[in-house]
Scaffold this motif. Structure first.
Motif, PDB file in Angstrom:
ATOM      1  N   VAL A 612      27.101  76.126  28.577  1.00  0.00           N
ATOM      2  CA  VAL A 612      26.136  76.099  29.685  1.00  0.00           C
ATOM      3  C   VAL A 612      26.788  75.515  30.945  1.00  0.00           C
ATOM      4  N   THR A 613      27.524  74.418  30.780  1.00  0.00           N
ATOM      5  CA  THR A 613      28.181  73.796  31.942  1.00  0.00           C
ATOM      6  C   THR A 613      29.167  74.762  32.595  1.00  0.00           C
ATOM      7  N   ASN A 614      29.913  75.490  31.789  1.00  0.00           N
ATOM      8  CA  ASN A 614      30.864  76.472  32.316  1.00  0.00           C
ATOM      9  C   ASN A 614      30.150  77.555  33.121  1.00  0.00           C
ATOM     10  N   ALA A 615      28.988  78.008  32.599  1.00  0.00           N
ATOM     11  CA  ALA A 615      28.237  79.043  33.301  1.00  0.00           C
ATOM     12  C   ALA A 615      27.665  78.517  34.611  1.00  0.00           C
ATOM     13  N   LEU A 616      27.161  77.298  34.613  1.00  0.00           N
ATOM     14  CA  LEU A 616      26.571  76.740  35.829  1.00  0.00           C
ATOM     15  C   LEU A 616      27.638  76.501  36.897  1.00  0.00           C
ATOM     16  N   LEU A 617      28.840  76.067  36.478  1.00  0.00           N
ATOM     17  CA  LEU A 617      29.888  75.763  37.445  1.00  0.00           C
ATOM     18  C   LEU A 617      30.441  77.018  38.124  1.00  0.00           C
ATOM     19  N   TYR A 618      30.604  78.097  37.339  1.00  0.00           N
ATOM     20  CA  TYR A 618      31.339  79.242  37.871  1.00  0.00           C
ATOM     21  C   TYR A 618      30.471  80.440  38.240  1.00  0.00           C
ATOM     22  N   THR A 619      29.155  80.375  37.990  1.00  0.00           N
ATOM     23  CA  THR A 619      28.290  81.503  38.401  1.00  0.00           C
ATOM     24  C   THR A 619      27.302  81.078  39.456  1.00  0.00           C
ATOM     25  N   GLY A 620      26.889  79.815  39.438  1.00  0.00           N
ATOM     26  CA  GLY A 620      25.967  79.308  40.444  1.00  0.00           C
ATOM     27  C   GLY A 620      24.534  79.735  40.258  1.00  0.00           C
ATOM     28  N   GLY A 621      24.225  80.564  39.258  1.00  0.00           N
ATOM     29  CA  GLY A 621      22.849  81.013  39.045  1.00  0.00           C
ATOM     30  C   GLY A 621      22.234  80.409  37.794  1.00  0.00           C
ATOM     31  N   ALA A 622      21.008  80.859  37.494  1.00  0.00           N
ATOM     32  CA  ALA A 622      20.295  80.365  36.305  1.00  0.00           C
ATOM     33  C   ALA A 622      20.998  80.846  35.031  1.00  0.00           C
ATOM     34  N   THR A 623      20.858  80.049  33.983  1.00  0.00           N
ATOM     35  CA  THR A 623      21.501  80.339  32.700  1.00  0.00           C
ATOM     36  C   THR A 623      20.456  80.261  31.589  1.00  0.00           C
ATOM     37  N   THR A 624      20.587  81.159  30.609  1.00  0.00           N
ATOM     38  CA  THR A 624      19.676  81.155  29.455  1.00  0.00           C
ATOM     39  C   THR A 624      20.456  80.801  28.192  1.00  0.00           C
ATOM     40  N   LEU A 625      19.993  79.750  27.492  1.00  0.00           N
ATOM     41  CA  LEU A 625      20.615  79.303  26.240  1.00  0.00           C
ATOM     42  C   LEU A 625      19.719  79.737  25.075  1.00  0.00           C
ATOM     43  N   THR A 626      20.336  80.409  24.112  1.00  0.00           N
ATOM     44  CA  THR A 626      19.594  80.906  22.944  1.00  0.00           C
ATOM     45  C   THR A 626      20.296  80.452  21.671  1.00  0.00           C
ATOM     46  N   ALA A 627      19.489  80.122  20.636  1.00  0.00           N
ATOM     47  CA  ALA A 627      20.032  79.734  19.328  1.00  0.00           C
ATOM     48  C   ALA A 627      19.196  80.394  18.241  1.00  0.00           C
ATOM     49  N   ARG A 628      19.851  80.883  17.182  1.00  0.00           N
ATOM     50  CA  ARG A 628      19.126  81.459  16.048  1.00  0.00           C
ATOM     51  C   ARG A 628      20.008  81.415  14.798  1.00  0.00           C
ATOM     52  N   PRO A 629      19.386  81.214  13.615  1.00  0.00           N
ATOM     53  CA  PRO A 629      20.149  81.236  12.361  1.00  0.00           C
ATOM     54  C   PRO A 629      20.617  82.657  12.054  1.00  0.00           C
ATOM     55  N   THR A 644      24.321  85.619  35.250  1.00  0.00           N
ATOM     56  CA  THR A 644      24.262  86.825  36.098  1.00  0.00           C
ATOM     57  C   THR A 644      25.618  87.237  36.642  1.00  0.00           C
ATOM     58  N   SER A 645      26.698  86.591  36.194  1.00  0.00           N
ATOM     59  CA  SER A 645      28.037  86.941  36.695  1.00  0.00           C
ATOM     60  C   SER A 645      28.739  87.834  35.681  1.00  0.00           C
ATOM     61  N   PRO A 646      29.348  88.962  36.157  1.00  0.00           N
ATOM     62  CA  PRO A 646      30.075  89.844  35.230  1.00  0.00           C
ATOM     63  C   PRO A 646      31.451  89.307  34.884  1.00  0.00           C
ATOM     64  N   ALA A 647      31.946  88.271  35.569  1.00  0.00           N
ATOM     65  CA  ALA A 647      33.301  87.760  35.333  1.00  0.00           C
ATOM     66  C   ALA A 647      33.346  87.023  34.005  1.00  0.00           C
ATOM     67  N   SER A 648      34.332  87.356  33.216  1.00  0.00           N
ATOM     68  CA  SER A 648      34.489  86.711  31.913  1.00  0.00           C
ATOM     69  C   SER A 648      35.155  85.361  32.072  1.00  0.00           C
ATOM     70  N   PRO A 649      34.826  84.407  31.260  1.00  0.00           N
ATOM     71  CA  PRO A 649      35.477  83.091  31.328  1.00  0.00           C
ATOM     72  C   PRO A 649      36.941  83.211  30.914  1.00  0.00           C
ATOM     73  N   ARG A 650      37.778  82.364  31.552  1.00  0.00           N
ATOM     74  CA  ARG A 650      39.199  82.385  31.249  1.00  0.00           C
ATOM     75  C   ARG A 650      39.639  80.998  30.797  1.00  0.00           C
ATOM     76  N   ARG A 651      40.481  81.044  29.757  1.00  0.00           N
ATOM     77  CA  ARG A 651      41.006  79.769  29.281  1.00  0.00           C
ATOM     78  C   ARG A 651      42.096  79.302  30.236  1.00  0.00           C
ATOM     79  N   ARG A 652      42.022  78.055  30.682  1.00  0.00           N
ATOM     80  CA  ARG A 652      43.004  77.500  31.615  1.00  0.00           C
ATOM     81  C   ARG A 652      43.824  76.424  30.922  1.00  0.00           C
ATOM     82  N   ALA A 653      45.075  76.337  31.324  1.00  0.00           N
ATOM     83  CA  ALA A 653      45.938  75.288  30.780  1.00  0.00           C
ATOM     84  C   ALA A 653      45.556  73.957  31.395  1.00  0.00           C
ATOM     85  N   ALA A 654      45.347  72.964  30.564  1.00  0.00           N
ATOM     86  CA  ALA A 654      44.947  71.638  31.057  1.00  0.00           C
ATOM     87  C   ALA A 654      45.922  70.605  30.519  1.00  0.00           C
ATOM     88  N   THR A 655      46.406  69.741  31.446  1.00  0.00           N
ATOM     89  CA  THR A 655      47.305  68.659  31.049  1.00  0.00           C
ATOM     90  C   THR A 655      46.507  67.397  30.823  1.00  0.00           C
TER      91      THR A 655
END
Length: 694
Positions: A612-629, A644-655
């Motif tokens: 959720v945090t990743n979506a809020l930081l990089y899309t700037g719009g509302a986010t929907t969280l869903t959970a189901r067994p 609402t963003s079509p851009a896929s998340p990218r893994r970044r190198a972090a030191t």
């Protein structure tokens, strides 16, 4: 074991009884006796005392006193025959003389007795009859007469012996009726038919018969005692009814004429009253083909036979009353109704022990928790008495209360153990709790020294579920909270879970593994529906266990129909709401608890926050969280975050100096799988985590 009839005092001059013992014997007198082998006490009824020459209250019950009445020369032969009968667990028939008053000749008597054994085969008492045999042996050659009489009396004694042996293991009235009317016993006593009636509220109920037409039983069952019928006459008058042919039968009882077509003309019948404690409790009728009369000696034997049957029937009546009272008390403490859960069928049974008057501590319970899950409980309190039943009632209430408060089953079991310890009863109890989610089949099982549950899968395969357990309830230290591990499993659609107490598998002198194997086979071949299956399991195991212990049984079957849709939780999180993410985490934790997935809470919250945090930081719009067994009946969880963003998340190198960029690394490390799915003008990032299978 040796018994002696040697006199030890109480004789007058020349070894004759004192005047106080001089009692004239009634001609053709007879009576009965009971000899308790444990105490050595011999008890005669009034007729038996008269035959032996004792006044009421004069005989002290000792064998030595009895030997004073006998001739010393005959004592060795008497003792030898009695000892042999005790060794062989059989009957004996004795002729011996008793000494009388001064100048009178000894009088001949005849005694026939039968050795009665306990369930372990040990002799416990001898019952029999004694009669005056003087007239029988007078004016004939005594040697020949004795030989003939012995053979005849042996046959008659065998009749009493066969009936006594058949009745010895009986407990209930049903047992007595079944034993008396068996084909084998009828052959042994030479009867062509037998009918047994029991007096109840002024009527004669027919409780057993063989060789009698069904129509007769239907028409004369529950006849009034004042009706003119052979059984009712015998019970009402307390006198045996002897009928020597069909004509005699019809003349005395015209009402039974239509039923006598199968009754040969050359046949005789006897109807014996069954009297216990001077109260008529029933009557028994026997017919004999090819007989035209009942000699006096045989009438005597048949009268004694009625006394033997009456004693067994009276014991059975008392047993049935005590057993009904015990079962009623136990049943009153069990739940009156079962939970009604969609997609789940339940059945319960409680079968009390056959032991006389025993009240067991076995119990079952089932309740619906606020989140819709079913808590199934089965347990067994140590002992078979009122205390065990009382403790059982307290434990059932305590378990129900702890479970209703929302505690996990491990805590419920631990608190219940402490509760029993604090009762200070010096009793322990075994218990098993199964927490089942009817929607997903997710089941959490906790065991406290109790037999494991069984499962029958939808394909018919069956197995004992290997569940780790803790100590029985009440055995932990007073100041310690015992630890009980929980085991997770899934009850698939169409599968059946069986909880039982040890009375269903344990048998005296048998290895418990044999009982477990037998129960597993019975489960594998049993019917599908829980109610039918419960009856099948009890019936299949009854002969093996002997029903020596009470049994509680609880069966749960998950429907094999279309699976119930898995539940789903969903929430929207706005970027401008700082408390939304915290609220979502709390709501997610509650949902996982309701789905029996609380073990995944920490990991699920961490992954949900990262996505959720990743979506809020990089899309700037509302986010929907869903959970189901998902998967394996709900043993895994799927989390999705849509934006609402079509851009896929990218893994970044972090030191080590970066404060961000580790979100997808955590997802890859903690999730079983993850991915990205395009959704119109946006996307959905998902991941799945599951509970490890033990």
């Amino acid at each position: 074991m040796s018994y002696s009839f040697e006199p030890n005092g109480g004789l007058g001059p020349q070894g004759r009884p004192q005047p106080a013992a001089r009692v004239a014997l009634a001609v053709n007198g007879m009576g009965s006796f009971t000899w308790d082998l444990a105490s050595g006490e011999m008890r005669y009824d009034r007729g038996g005392l008269a035959v032996m020459g004792f006044r009421p209250g004069e005989f002290d019950g000792r064998l030595g006193t009895l030997g004073e009445r006998m001739l010393p020369v005959e004592l060795p032969a008497i003792e030898e025959q009695v000892e042999r009968a005790l060794r062989e667990r059989s009957s004996f028939s004795l002729y011996f003389r008793i000494r009388r008053y001064r100048g009178a000749a000894p009088r001949w008597t005849h005694t026939q007795g039968h050795v009665v054994c306990d369930p372990e085969g040990r002799p416990v008492r001898v019952i029999g009859i004694i009669r005056d045999a003087t007239q029988e042996l007078r004016a004939v050659d005594q040697t020949e007469q004795l030989r003939i009489a012995r053979n005849d009396r042996r046959r008659q004694a065998d009749i009493v012996g066969h009936v006594s042996d058949a009745l010895a293991p009986t407990l209930t009235v049903e047992d007595v009726a079944e034993a008396l009317t068996s084909k084998r016993l009828m052959e042994q006593i030479g009867a062509s038919s037998i009918i047994l009636g029991l007096v109840d509220n002024g009527r004669m109920g027919l409780v057993g018969a063989n060789g009698v037409t069904d129509q007769l039983i239907r028409d004369f069952h529950q006849s009034r005692l004042n009706e003119s019928l052979p059984l009712t006459d015998a019970a009402r008058t307390r006198e045996a009814v002897f009928l020597t042919d069909r004509t005699d039968f019809v003349e005395r009882y015209p009402a039974v004429e239509p039923y006598l077509r199968r009754f040969p003309r050359t046949a005789a019948a006897v109807f014996l009253p069954l009297i216990a404690h001077d109260i008529p409790i029933g009557a028994v009728g026997l017919t004999y083909e090819g007989r035209a009369r009942f000699p006096q000696d045989e009438r005597t034997v048949l009268t004694a036979l009625g006394k033997v049957i009456a004693q067994s029937l009276q014991r059975a009546l008392l047993y049935d009353q005590e057993h009904e009272l015990a079962a009623g008390l136990q049943t009153a403490m069990l739940p009156g109704r079962l939970p009604d859960a969609p997609g789940l069928s339940l059945a319960t049974r409680y079968r009390p022990t056959r032991a006389r008057g025993s009240i067991g501590g076995d119990w079952y319970d089932a309740l619906t928790l606020p989140d819709g899950r079913i808590a199934a409980v089965i347990g067994d309190v140590q002992g078979h008495d009122v205390t065990a039943a009382a403790i059982m009632g307290q434990l059932r209430v305590a378990l129900r209360a702890y479970a209703a408060e929302g505690h996990p089953p491990t805590t419920v079991m631990a608190r219940t153990s402490v509760f029993l310890t604090e009762l200070a009863t010096d009793r322990f109890a075994t218990c098993l709790i199964a927490l089942l989610d009817p929607r997903t089949g997710m089941t959490s099982i906790v065991r406290a020294g109790h037999p494991e549950p069984l499962v029958r899968r939808s394909d018919g395969s069956s197995a004992w579920i290997d569940v780790p357990g803790g100590l029985p309830l009440g055995l932990a230290a007073q100041d310690a909270l015992p630890v009980y591990p929980a085991s997770e499993t899934v009850l698939e659609p169409g599968s059946t879970l069986v909880l039982c107490t040890d009375g269903l598998v344990e048998a005296r002198a048998e290895d418990i593994d044999e009982g477990r194997s037998r129960l597993l086979r019975a489960l594998r071949t049993g019917p599908e529906q829980p109610d039918d299956l419960a009856d099948h399991l009890l019936h299949s195991m009854a002969d093996y266990t002997g029903e020596e212990d009470d049994v509680a049984l609880l069966i749960l079957r998950r429907s094999s129909g279309r699976p119930v849709p898995a539940p789903q939780w969903e929430t929207d999180i706005a970027p401008q709401d700082p408390d939304a993410l915290r609220a979502a985490r709390l709501a997610l934790r509650g949902a996982l608890s309701n789905w029996s997935l609380a073990a995944l809470s920490d990991t699920a919250e961490l992954l949900a926050c990262e996505l959720v945090t990743n979506a809020l930081l990089y899309t700037g719009g509302a986010t929907t969280l869903t959970a189901r067994p998902v998967q394996n009946g709900g043993r895994a969880l799927r989390l999705t975050v849509s934006d609402t963003s079509p851009a896929s998340p990218r893994r970044r190198a972090a030191t080590g100096l970066h404060t961000s960029g580790r979100g997808l690394m955590l997802v890859e490390e903690l999730a079983d799988a993850w991915g990205v799915e395009p959704r119109g003008n946006g996307k959905t990032v998902w991941c799945e985590i599951s509970i490890a299978v033990p």
